[in-house]
Design a protein around this motif. Structure first.
Motif, PDB file in Angstrom:
ATOM      1  N   ASP A  17       0.658  -5.983   8.471  1.00 33.85           N
ATOM      2  CA  ASP A  17       1.579  -6.302   7.383  1.00 33.85           C
ATOM      3  C   ASP A  17       1.756  -5.071   6.503  1.00 33.85           C
ATOM      4  OD1 ASP A  17       3.032  -7.277   5.274  1.00 33.85           O
ATOM      5  OD2 ASP A  17       1.640  -8.887   4.735  1.00 33.85           O
ATOM      6  N   LEU A  18       2.914  -4.419   6.649  1.00 36.34           N
ATOM      7  CA  LEU A  18       3.261  -3.248   5.852  1.00 36.34           C
ATOM      8  C   LEU A  18       4.454  -3.547   4.952  1.00 36.34           C
ATOM      9  CD1 LEU A  18       2.794  -0.684   8.719  1.00 36.34           C
ATOM     10  CD2 LEU A  18       1.780  -0.318   6.466  1.00 36.34           C
ATOM     11  N   SER A  19       4.634  -4.808   4.636  1.00 39.58           N
ATOM     12  CA  SER A  19       5.787  -5.192   3.811  1.00 39.58           C
ATOM     13  C   SER A  19       5.709  -4.526   2.442  1.00 39.58           C
ATOM     14  CB  SER A  19       5.834  -6.716   3.650  1.00 39.58           C
ATOM     15  OG  SER A  19       4.628  -7.217   3.103  1.00 39.58           O
ATOM     16  N   HIS A  20       6.833  -3.936   2.042  1.00 37.97           N
ATOM     17  CA  HIS A  20       6.972  -3.255   0.748  1.00 37.97           C
ATOM     18  C   HIS A  20       5.995  -2.090   0.577  1.00 37.97           C
ATOM     19  CE1 HIS A  20       9.766  -6.387  -0.457  1.00 37.97           C
ATOM     20  NE2 HIS A  20       8.890  -7.282  -0.050  1.00 37.97           N
ATOM     21  N   LEU A  77       7.466  -4.578   8.387  1.00 33.04           N
ATOM     22  CA  LEU A  77       7.836  -3.443   7.541  1.00 33.04           C
ATOM     23  C   LEU A  77       8.996  -3.818   6.624  1.00 33.04           C
ATOM     24  CD1 LEU A  77       7.490  -0.972  10.458  1.00 33.04           C
ATOM     25  CD2 LEU A  77       6.440  -0.454   8.264  1.00 33.04           C
ATOM     26  N   SER A  78       9.154  -5.098   6.379  1.00 35.86           N
ATOM     27  CA  SER A  78      10.271  -5.546   5.546  1.00 35.86           C
ATOM     28  C   SER A  78      10.138  -4.985   4.136  1.00 35.86           C
ATOM     29  CB  SER A  78      10.309  -7.076   5.494  1.00 35.86           C
ATOM     30  OG  SER A  78       9.081  -7.607   5.034  1.00 35.86           O
ATOM     31  N   GLY A  79      11.233  -4.416   3.651  1.00 31.23           N
ATOM     32  CA  GLY A  79      11.250  -3.847   2.308  1.00 31.23           C
ATOM     33  C   GLY A  79      10.443  -2.578   2.145  1.00 31.23           C
ATOM     34  N   ALA A  87       0.840  -1.203   0.000  1.00 30.86           N
ATOM     35  CA  ALA A  87       0.000   0.000   0.000  1.00 30.86           C
ATOM     36  C   ALA A  87       0.870   1.246   0.000  1.00 30.86           C
ATOM     37  CB  ALA A  87      -0.924  -0.004   1.219  1.00 30.86           C
ATOM     38  N   SER A  88       0.292   2.370  -0.448  1.00 29.42           N
ATOM     39  CA  SER A  88       1.042   3.623  -0.516  1.00 29.42           C
ATOM     40  C   SER A  88       0.467   4.627   0.472  1.00 29.42           C
ATOM     41  CB  SER A  88       1.011   4.192  -1.931  1.00 29.42           C
ATOM     42  OG  SER A  88       1.800   5.361  -2.017  1.00 29.42           O
ATOM     43  N   PHE A  89       1.368   5.151   1.339  1.00 24.92           N
ATOM     44  CA  PHE A  89       0.991   6.139   2.348  1.00 24.92           C
ATOM     45  C   PHE A  89       1.882   7.375   2.237  1.00 24.92           C
ATOM     46  CE2 PHE A  89      -0.170   2.008   4.125  1.00 24.92           C
ATOM     47  CZ  PHE A  89      -1.410   2.227   4.697  1.00 24.92           C
ATOM     48  N   SER A  90       2.259   7.740   1.055  1.00 21.43           N
ATOM     49  CA  SER A  90       3.171   8.863   0.873  1.00 21.43           C
ATOM     50  C   SER A  90       2.579  10.149   1.437  1.00 21.43           C
ATOM     51  CB  SER A  90       3.468   9.041  -0.622  1.00 21.43           C
ATOM     52  OG  SER A  90       4.356  10.114  -0.836  1.00 21.43           O
TER      53      SER A  90
END
Length: 298
Positions: free
Chosen positions: A186-189, A207-209, A170-173
């Motif tokens: 799960d915030l992987s990648h 938060l891997s990757g 997911a994108s949280f920019s």
């Protein structure tokens, strides 16, 4: 009231259908812009491909309703019951869904840009590939929700509960995630570039990757979090709790760890060039750095 009667009356200029019972009716493809269905019973109703832009559905019963590809832009769905509803590819941009019940709802591919979901209940909801750009989810409950590949750039999720949620990719920019609960999520990648995660709870999160470059993680709790291979370039981690966290092979170039707590933190293969550890608890880091002369903690 039957669906045909409602459409006939609507086409004659009548708009107020407050508190009517349309449960189980078929209104697929109906054009009902600006209709007033305040507190109406639309449970199990088929509203696929219907047009409900600017409609008033405040407090409406829509549990297990079908709204596949329905258009609900700028609609009022505050305090509505959409438990188990199907909103796949629905257009809800600019809609008001404050305090709305969306438990176990399917919003796959829906457009919720600039929508307001303040204090909404999205427990177990499917939000995969949803667009929530600029949406307001302050205080929303997203426990165990599925947001894989969702776009939440510029959204507000401060104080939201995302415990156990799937946010992979997911994108949280530049998203406000302060005081949010991401424990065991799960915030992987995921893309968290320049996101505000101050005081966020990220214990045991994956938060891997993930890209956390330029993010604000001051005072965040990252205890036992997995940051293997994560990007933490120029990230603020002042006073963060990283006890037992895994930062192996992560890139922490110019990261700020001032006053951070890093007991039992795994820094094997981590890039610590130009990193600031002023007043940090560095017992485990010092041991690791001794075995990794290729990196220098400045």
């Amino acid at each position: 009231m039957k669906a045909r009667e409602l459409v006939d009356r609507y086409n004659k200029g009548f708009r107020d259908f407050s508190e009517i019972d349309l449960s189980g009716e078929n209104l697929s493809g109906a054009g009902l812009t600006a209709i007033d269905l305040n507190n109406a019973d639309l449970s199990d109703t088929n509203l696929s491909a219907s047009t409900l832009n600017e409609a008033n559905l405040y407090g409406a019963k829509l549990h297990t309703a079908v709204l596949y590809r329905a258009s609900l832009s700028d609609a009022n769905l505050c305090e509505a019951d959409l438990n188990g509803a199907s909103l796949i590819k629905a257009d809800l941009h600019g809609a008001s869904l404050e305090r709305t019940n969306l438990k176990d709802a399917d919003l796959t591919g829906a457009n919720l840009n600039a929508a307001s979901l303040v204090n909404a209940d999205l427990t177990g909801a499917n939000l995969s590939c949803v667009s929530l750009v600029g949406a307001n989810l302050e205080g929303a409950n997203l426990t165990e929700a599925f947001l894989k590949g969702a776009n939440l750039d510029g959204a507000k999720l401060n104080g939201a509960n995302l415990q156990g949620a799937n946010l992979s990719g997911a994108s949280f920019s530049e998203t406000n995630l302060s005081h949010a609960n991401f424990s065991a999520s799960d915030l992987s990648h995921a893309n968290l570039y320049a996101a505000n995660l101050s005081d966020a709870l990220l214990s045991k999160a994956d938060l891997s990757g993930a890209n956390l470059s330029g993010a604000n993680l001051n005072d965040a709790n990252l205890q036992d979090a997995d940051l293997n291979g994560a990007f933490l370039i120029d990230t603020q981690l002042g006073r963060a709790n990283l006890e037992g966290a895994n930062l192996s092979k992560s890139n922490c170039y110019k990261a700020n760890f001032k006053g951070a707590f890093l007991l039992r933190t795994n820094l094997n293969g981590t890039n610590l060039n130009c990193t600031d550890f002023a007043n940090a608890s560095l017992q485990a880091i010092e041991d690791d750095v001794d075995h990794r002369p290729e990196y220098a903690a400045d």
